[in-house]
Design a protein around this motif. Structure first.
Motif, PDB file in Angstrom:
ATOM      1  N   UNK A  28       0.840  -1.207   0.000  1.00  0.00           N
ATOM      2  CA  UNK A  28       0.000   0.000   0.000  1.00  0.00           C
ATOM      3  C   UNK A  28       0.875   1.257   0.000  1.00  0.00           C
ATOM      4  N   UNK A  29       1.944   1.220   0.784  1.00  0.00           N
ATOM      5  CA  UNK A  29       2.817   2.394   0.917  1.00  0.00           C
ATOM      6  C   UNK A  29       3.605   2.666  -0.360  1.00  0.00           C
ATOM      7  N   UNK A  33       5.516   8.692  -2.817  1.00  0.00           N
ATOM      8  CA  UNK A  33       6.735   9.000  -3.519  1.00  0.00           C
ATOM      9  C   UNK A  33       7.873   8.823  -2.508  1.00  0.00           C
ATOM     10  N   UNK A  34       8.519   7.648  -2.548  1.00  0.00           N
ATOM     11  CA  UNK A  34       9.617   7.351  -1.616  1.00  0.00           C
ATOM     12  C   UNK A  34      10.503   6.269  -2.209  1.00  0.00           C
ATOM     13  N   UNK A  35      11.576   5.940  -1.531  1.00  0.00           N
ATOM     14  CA  UNK A  35      12.519   4.959  -2.079  1.00  0.00           C
ATOM     15  C   UNK A  35      12.163   3.536  -1.620  1.00  0.00           C
ATOM     16  N   UNK A  36      12.770   2.562  -2.276  1.00  0.00           N
ATOM     17  CA  UNK A  36      12.567   1.160  -1.875  1.00  0.00           C
ATOM     18  C   UNK A  36      13.106   0.943  -0.472  1.00  0.00           C
ATOM     19  N   UNK A  37      14.168   1.658  -0.146  1.00  0.00           N
ATOM     20  CA  UNK A  37      14.708   1.565   1.213  1.00  0.00           C
ATOM     21  C   UNK A  37      13.701   2.084   2.249  1.00  0.00           C
ATOM     22  N   UNK A  38      13.010   3.165   1.897  1.00  0.00           N
ATOM     23  CA  UNK A  38      11.960   3.674   2.794  1.00  0.00           C
ATOM     24  C   UNK A  38      10.885   2.600   3.016  1.00  0.00           C
ATOM     25  N   UNK A  39      10.510   1.913   1.944  1.00  0.00           N
ATOM     26  CA  UNK A  39       9.484   0.862   2.059  1.00  0.00           C
ATOM     27  C   UNK A  39       9.977  -0.257   2.984  1.00  0.00           C
ATOM     28  N   UNK A  40      11.244  -0.606   2.861  1.00  0.00           N
ATOM     29  CA  UNK A  40      11.808  -1.643   3.752  1.00  0.00           C
ATOM     30  C   UNK A  40      11.722  -1.203   5.212  1.00  0.00           C
TER      31      UNK A  40
END
Ligand code: ADP
Ligand code: MG
Length: 147
Positions: A28-29, A33-40
């Motif tokens: 969902x997140x 607008x963010x990085x894959x690292x942010x998602x991790x």
């Protein structure tokens, strides 16, 4: 927050659902607008909060209710609430201290990770009623990251 999109889901407190909640919130997140690292990082804090509900809130009873709400704001912010109806936390301030755990075999770093990866960690808890952990993070708007 001015909510652009949200999702809410509830599930049993069995360990299999930690990875379910983690992946679902991550998926969902991904519209932020963010990085894959942010998602991790988001996935990690969700695992920590949901694990806490299972292990501490419900003492590992597998068929109690956990509710997760995820909201995304027009300002590219994220808010996650993880709610259980378990035993609650007597002293929230102490519980959030680095390396504090009520279980000597555990590291006591869950809240510390949540605080380091999110802008705000807000815990509302009542003994014998349950706990809600609200996690917020604001990401840069595309217009802010442009040169
Ligand atoms: N949902 C919850 N319900 C009851 N107690 C909780 C909950 N979440 C955290 N706690 C309390 O806060 C303490 C610290 O949590 P945390 O930092 O994740 O460390 P750990 O899970 O390794 O003990 C836990 O040991 C527990 O006593
Ligand atoms: Mg923990």
């Amino acid at each position: 927050m001015n909510v652009k999109n949200y999702v809410r889901f509830e599930f049993f407190s069995c360990p299999e659902n930690v990875s379910f909640a983690r992946s679902s919130v991550g998926a969902f997140a991904a519209q932020l607008s963010c990085t894959l690292n942010d998602i991790e990082e988001i996935k990690l804090v969700v695992s920590e909060a949901v694990s806490n509900s299972i292990i501490h809130g419900y003492d590992n009873r597998p068929n109690e209710k956990i509710m997760v709400t995820v909201s995304i704001g027009y300002d590219n912010s994220l808010e996650i609430a993880v709610e259980d109806f378990g035993k609650g936390i007597e002293d929230v301030e102490q519980a959030m201290e680095p390396a504090f755990s009520s279980d000597a075999t555990r590291m006591g770093m869950g809240f510390t990770f949540m605080k380091s990866f999110m802008d705000t960690v807000n815990v509302i808890s009542e003994v014998d009623k349950g706990t809600t952990v609200r996690l917020e993070r604001r990401f840069a708007l595309a217009s802010e990251t442009d040169a």
